[in-house]
Scaffold this active site. Structure first.
Site: not given
Ligand code: NAD
Ligand code: ZN
Length: 251
Positions: A26, A123, A159, A222
């Site tokens: 994310a 996901h 369905c 990160n």
């Molecule tokens: P997470 O929210 O757990 O972690 C995101 C990490 O990114 C954090 O540790 C944060 O410090 C870091 N971060 C945020 N912005 C940043 C930047 N600009 N530069 C550097 N680091 C940055 O996300 P995850 O590990 O992907 O797990 C969350 C779950 O949430 C995933 O399974 C995903 O499917 C879902 N999700 C997806 C979205 C999306 O599609 N954009 C948004 C929210 C959640």
């Molecule tokens: Zn169906």
């Protein structure tokens, strides 16, 4: 060019790699205005997620899930790829990276021009919906219009099965094909780059561990610390857009 020491190190690692696997979370999309989950102002500090069993079990849970989906949907619909996505697309274009393994559901890697065949979604994807029984596809705009009339959670026109966004919820089986492809790409890589993931969601977070066991170098960009930082050859705390953009020469 005047790169800081860490960015220069990342640039060198990429130059020396034969095949890079990119793994995104994310955090790569926050610079496009999409909030992540676990940052202090992330989504879950406000609402507990609805897991798969609850979604299946009750019409009310499905209604609530769709209410939330439509309430938050505008952000994802209007978001555009940012510098981080563009830098990843450039690595793919240069044949440096063979594929992007993503936990994201926002479709922004596709929007950045990476061919669908080189994007592995662990996901799923929230920009469309599927029938859980027959896999018929439904478009969010059509579902939104129907939901606005009576707030009835959508059913499949073919369905009568339950229709759900094409995402993988907690408790829902992982997509087998995506998991297999991600494992192949991870094993094939000699450099594995994590971009914006807190690395606490399994099995997804198992891929950087696998890469490392398999002898690849591991780089993590990160903002916050992750449980795998100790395993990494390089950890960068900057913003993804700025750091990777500079390392790859992309504005
Ligand atoms: P997470 O929210 O757990 O972690 C995101 C990490 O990114 C954090 O540790 C944060 O410090 C870091 N971060 C945020 N912005 C940043 C930047 N600009 N530069 C550097 N680091 C940055 O996300 P995850 O590990 O992907 O797990 C969350 C779950 O949430 C995933 O399974 C995903 O499917 C879902 N999700 C997806 C979205 C999306 O599609 N954009 C948004 C929210 C959640
Ligand atoms: Zn169906």
């Amino acid at each position: 060019m005047n790169l800081d020491r860490d960015t220069a190190a990342l640039r060198r690692m990429i130059a020396q790699a034969r095949r890079v696997a990119i793994f995104t979370g994310a955090g790569i999309s926050t610079e496009s205005g999409i909030p992540d989950f676990r940052s202090p102002d992330g989504i879950w500090t406000r609402l507990a997620p609805i897991d798969f069993a609850a979604f299946l079990a009750s019409e009310e849970a499905r209604r609530e899930a769709w209410r939330r989906k439509f309430a938050s949907d505008g952000v994802i619909r209007t978001a555009r790829p940012n510098r981080g996505h563009r830098a990843v697309a450039e690595l793919v274009r240069r044949d440096k990276a063979a594929a992007v393994i993503t936990q994201n559901i926002d479709g922004l890697h596709q929007a950045s021009g990476i061919p669908e065949a080189q994007i592995i979604e662990l996901h799923g994807n929230t920009t469309y919906a599927l029938c859980l029984d027959c896999a018929a596809r439904y478009e969010i705009d059509d579902l939104r219009r129907a939901f606005a009339r009576d707030e009835a959670p959508p059913r499949c026109a073919e369905c009568r099965g339950i229709v759900k966004t094409a995402t993988i919820s907690f408790g829902q089986p992982m997509p087998g094909e995506a998991m297999r492809r991600a494992e192949i790409e991870t094993r094939a890589a000699d450099l594995f780059v994590v971009l914006g993931s807190s690395l606490v969601v399994y099995p997804a977070a198992g891929f950087p561990e696998l890469a490392k066991r398999n002898g690849a170098a591991l780089a993590i960009i990160n903002r916050e610390a992750t449980p795998l930082d100790g395993l990494a050859d390089l950890v960068l705390r900057g913003s993804i857009g700025e750091t990777l953009g500079a390392a790859v020469d992309i504005d």
